[in-house]
Design an enzyme around this catalytic site. Structure first.
Site, PDB file in Angstrom:
ATOM      1  N   GLY A  17     -19.033  -2.223  -0.179  1.00 31.94           N
ATOM      2  CA  GLY A  17     -18.801  -1.849   1.210  1.00 31.94           C
ATOM      3  C   GLY A  17     -19.886  -0.920   1.720  1.00 31.94           C
ATOM      4  N   CYS A 104      -4.484   4.170  -7.721  1.00 32.03           N
ATOM      5  CA  CYS A 104      -5.771   3.598  -8.121  1.00 32.03           C
ATOM      6  C   CYS A 104      -6.845   4.678  -8.199  1.00 32.03           C
ATOM      7  CB  CYS A 104      -6.187   2.505  -7.144  1.00 32.03           C
ATOM      8  SG  CYS A 104      -7.774   1.730  -7.545  1.00 32.03           S
ATOM      9  N   CYS A 200      -5.933  -3.297  -2.064  1.00 28.83           N
ATOM     10  CA  CYS A 200      -7.170  -3.869  -2.599  1.00 28.83           C
ATOM     11  C   CYS A 200      -6.962  -5.192  -3.320  1.00 28.83           C
ATOM     12  CB  CYS A 200      -7.848  -2.858  -3.518  1.00 28.83           C
ATOM     13  SG  CYS A 200      -6.787  -2.088  -4.740  1.00 28.83           S
TER      14      CYS A 200
END
Length: 367
Positions: A17, A104, A200
């Site tokens: 990204g 995460c 995600c």
């Protein structure tokens, strides 16, 4: 302020990204010894039209090439499945709405990745999160990002002091438009890439379709607090408190919202109007507490976020035991959801928080 010497060996988490891309480019420009790591946290299926892992890895490799750094692709899929995805399914099956991105960060990006980086000789890891860190008298403080619309300290509240000590956030003092501008100046292929949305490992796929692959569904009644049946739900796990869209309730009057779940009767309780009293709560109980500083904050007054991007809500913190605390808000809070995180702040300092278990909102159905 991120306190690192430019002789530091830094490994950047490159996601493919724009934010992590600019992070790597800035650190390289500033003279640090930089390497990249692309974390594969989900097993890619070539037949999966929604999974972007392969394209993201290509983008990360292209960025590393332009920036002039080496990059490794490291597979953490097994750890992710064990530490994050299993919890995600467990919470949904219990009728709660989890936030896997929080876990995460704590278990994968700042644990597995950090362990890997240290094993590779890195002094520090860097990510593209919009958050800041300051060291004061040897203590590392997690602060809100300067761009309040993008601030991601909420998702980092479970980081421990040892994790913060080895992490830096180069974008914390920047705003998103400036990051886009820098990406273009660095000629990064991700400069115009759309920001990722959603969980995600789900990507852009329909949430219901994904969850049905792993958990059984059971249709049931959609009822008012008085017990009137006004529709049918397709499985309690597909709904979250405060939800308005996708209920399939027509008719005149104000829109309908999810107010509660009755797991015993497999019923979804809905109310009419955004300001219905059953959508508000004055207090909550949270457990599984986690704090960013060596000592937990004292009981007292702070502000809190019970969901991402909400305005800070003044509250009173009271510990019930070592793992449980109660928050009492100055003003009623809308759609506080069990399974989500309540995150405490002292002005700009993110202190930590816990997982919302219960609220004072009545859930007894009057019939």
């Amino acid at each position: 302020m991120n306190t690192t010497s430019n002789t530091s060996n830094i490994i950047v988490g490159l996601s493919g990204g724009v934010d992590s891309s600019v992070t790597a480019a800035l650190l390289k420009q500033q003279g640090y010894q930089v390497r990249g790591v692309f974390m594969q946290n989900w097993e890619n299926d070539d037949n999966d039209e929604y999974c972007s892992i392969k394209q993201d890895s290509f983008d990360a490799i292209a960025v590393a090439d332009i920036v002039g750094i080496d990059i490794d692709i490291v597979n953490f899929a097994a750890q992710y499945k064990d530490k994050v995805f299993a919890y995600f399914l467990q919470e949904y099956s219990a009728g709660r709405t989890p936030n896997p991105d929080v876990l995460c960060n704590a278990e994968i990006k700042f644990k597995c990745f950090l362990d890997y980086a240290v094993g590779q000789g890195a002094d520090t890891i860097a990510t593209g999160h919009y958050a800041r860190k300051e060291a004061r008298n040897g203590v590392h403080y997690l602060l809100k990002g300067l761009d309040r619309n993008k601030d991601q300290s909420y998702f980092l509240y479970r980081l421990k002091p040892f994790q913060l000590e080895r992490a830096i956030f180069p974008l914390g003092g920047l705003e998103k438009p400036e990051v886009r501008r820098l990406a273009a100046e660095f000629n990064l292929p991700t400069a115009a890439k759309k920001d990722s949305t959603g969980i995600c490992f789900i990507g852009e796929r329909p949430f219901r379709e994904f969850l049905q692959k792993y958990l059984p569904t059971d249709n049931g009644k959609m009822v008012t607090p008085e017990g009137k049946t006004i529709g049918e739900h397709v499985g309690l796990m597909f709904y979250t408190l405060g939800q308005r869209k996708g209920l399939g309730i027509g008719g005149a009057g104000e829109p309908w919202f999810v107010a509660a779940k009755d797991l015993t009767k497999n019923e979804l309780i809905v109310v009419q109007g955004h300001d219905h009293p059953l959508l508000y709560t004055r207090s909550l109980v949270m457990n599984d507490l986690s704090f960013t500083l060596p000592e937990r904050p004292k009981a007292g007054r702070y502000t809190c976020k019970t969901r991402y991007r909400m305005a800070d809500a003044p509250c009173e913190l009271c510990y019930l035991d070592d793992e449980t605390a109660e928050l009492v808000f100055d003003e009623p809070q809308w759609a506080v959801t069990p399974g989500q995180s309540a995150v405490l702040y002292d002005v700009d300092i993110c202190l930590g928080g816990g997982i919302i278990q219960t609220t004072d909102k009545p859930v007894i159905i009057t019939r």
